[in-house]
Scaffold this active site. Sequence first.
Site, PDB file in Angstrom:
ATOM      1  CG  ASP A 208      -1.914   1.237   1.323  1.00  0.00           C
ATOM      2  OD1 ASP A 208      -1.401   2.199   0.883  1.00  0.00           O
ATOM      3  OD2 ASP A 208      -2.976   0.870   1.446  1.00  0.00           O
ATOM      4  CG  HIS A 209       1.306   4.306  -3.261  1.00  0.00           C
ATOM      5  ND1 HIS A 209       0.129   3.835  -3.492  1.00  0.00           N
ATOM      6  CD2 HIS A 209       1.252   5.446  -3.409  1.00  0.00           C
ATOM      7  CE1 HIS A 209      -0.787   4.690  -4.049  1.00  0.00           C
ATOM      8  NE2 HIS A 209       0.159   6.082  -3.911  1.00  0.00           N
ATOM      9  CG  HIS A 271      -4.397   4.387  -0.452  1.00  0.00           C
ATOM     10  ND1 HIS A 271      -3.426   3.340  -0.634  1.00  0.00           N
ATOM     11  CD2 HIS A 271      -4.385   4.806  -1.944  1.00  0.00           C
ATOM     12  CE1 HIS A 271      -3.132   3.069  -1.968  1.00  0.00           C
ATOM     13  NE2 HIS A 271      -3.847   3.967  -2.717  1.00  0.00           N
TER      14      HIS A 271
END
Length: 505
Positions: A208-209, A271
């Site tokens: 999950d950037h 996110h």
Amino acid sequence: MMNDYRRHSVSAPLSKDLVECLRESMQRDLKFETPYVFVVFGASGDLAKKKIYPTLWWLFRDNLLPLNIKFVGYARSDLTVPRLREAFEKYCKVRDSEKPAFEEFIKKCTYIQGKYDTSEGFQRLQSHIDSIQKESNNQAVNRLYYLALPPSVFNVVSTELKNNCMDHGDSWTRVIIEKPFGHDLKSSCELSNHLAKLFKEDQIYRIDHYLGKEMVQNLMVMRFGNRILAPSWNRDHIASVMISFKEDFGTGGRAGYFDTAGIIRDVMQNHLMQILTLVAMEKPASLNAEDIRDEKVKVLKATKVVELKDIVVGQYVANAECNHPEASQGYKDDKSVPADSNTPTYALAVLHINNERWEGVPFFLRCGKETLKHTSPLEDPAKPPRTLIETSRTIRRRLTENGLHGRRPVKKPLISEKNRKARVAWAKAHVNWGRREWANHVWSDESKFNLFGTDGIKGVRRPVGSRFDPKYQCPTVKHGGGSCMVWGCFSDTSMGPLIIMHLFI
Ligand SMILES: NC(=O)C1=CN([C@@H]2O[C@H](COP(=O)(O)OP(=O)(O)OC[C@H]3O[C@@H](n4cnc5c(N)ncnc54)[C@H](OP(=O)(O)O)[C@@H]3O)[C@@H](O)[C@H]2O)C=CC1
Ligand SMILES: O=C1O[C@H](COP(=O)(O)O)[C@@H](O)[C@H](O)[C@H]1O
């Protein structure tokens, strides 16, 4: 010290000292001569051009990658390295002085056109890796496969990888999977089970950037390292929490993927939920990944299931009245979006965390494509505290630390502008008078005494050197109020009587 410009841009180079330090710590784990291959599946896509290739370039430029590494792009599109470069170069923000290094980076890139659901392309990928091994004195190649692909092809691609592209036991293979990880609990479990059959857990990297963003990484430090915030981070001091993700652009050519996901699966459940858990969790036992994960899971377990009444969704449409270039296009104006699509591009949800810290505090998650403002601020509207934990001494100390010192304000007679000017003119005219001239004068003044209580000593908090700033002055009046007005006078030789002028009760 961090370079000033780096604070504003991840693309700015790290300082030499920091690079050295990172390299040293990596050298313990990495043999720099060993060959590595980084394969980007979906190299033609949005994620690849905007994030993956630019990040690889920045790591390469800062010497933070193994020396013998090759980057392989893989996708169905008919592309070449120059066309791939055309797509990602602008996101790499290459400075003039970095151009030669960028050419070196490009030399390390290759592209393979292939399908995702048949073996043929994967076999060519395997041959390509074999050739890298030959070029590297036959040293076994470590493989990192990055699935920058829509989730619909995660299963087939991972299966083909397992069947065709694994290491031979003398190097390692790792697979990075992008979100969304399934589209509901069932499909998420199916994907997990599927991957578990193919790879060992330590070969799988779910990414999950958002967790890598500076703002998100700073959350823990801000919460647990800040002695002012930490005691206030609860239902007594916070009325509600809004976690907001807004993008001023639409799906921009990604509708093929986006329409199958929608904004909730695209950013909210991953996110925004990650941010929510970081905001709401208790202090973990350590900074170890498992301890942090455990605290996040506790938050999720305490979160009430979201019902339909807790969520609003929407889809953006064209707005003829707005001049923003993107506003002329609605979501369904994108040719790859089905005409009857009801995929949400906007969602607002309210979540409730039923635990001691957050009982009664609504957590709003808001996200939208084409919302004309690219910010993801975390807003914590503070509310008046039910209990005051800080002592007045602490508050005074904090104010002083911030340059606001406790001082008596300068008194300034409340007089009209006309009188002020007259007084200044008189003072200027007599500035050269000496003792002799002043001896011929009587000095008089009035004073007000409150009959009940006193006006007290007033104080102001003001920065050093701002004594006469009008904002920090205290207006005084000689008349009015429940008080007694007196008058007195003196000269250089004697003092006159005290006269009571007015008595106000
Ligand atoms: N874009 C972003 O900023 C981010 C995206 N992600 C995640 O990364 C993944 C990829 O996203 P993104 O790059 O934006 O997506 P794209 O829609 O750009 O898809 C990537 C590539 O996959 C191929 N592809 C697209 N649709 C299909 C399909 N239906 N079947 C098979 N292949 C297809 C295309 O390549 P070709 O046709 O050439 O094979 C395309 O270039 C997603 O899981 C997304 O959630 C995560 C973080 C950020
Ligand atoms: O995961 C995704 O994130 C991007 C936004 O990421 P950012 O780092 O550019 O803020 C979003 O545009 C995309 O739709 C989504 O898949």
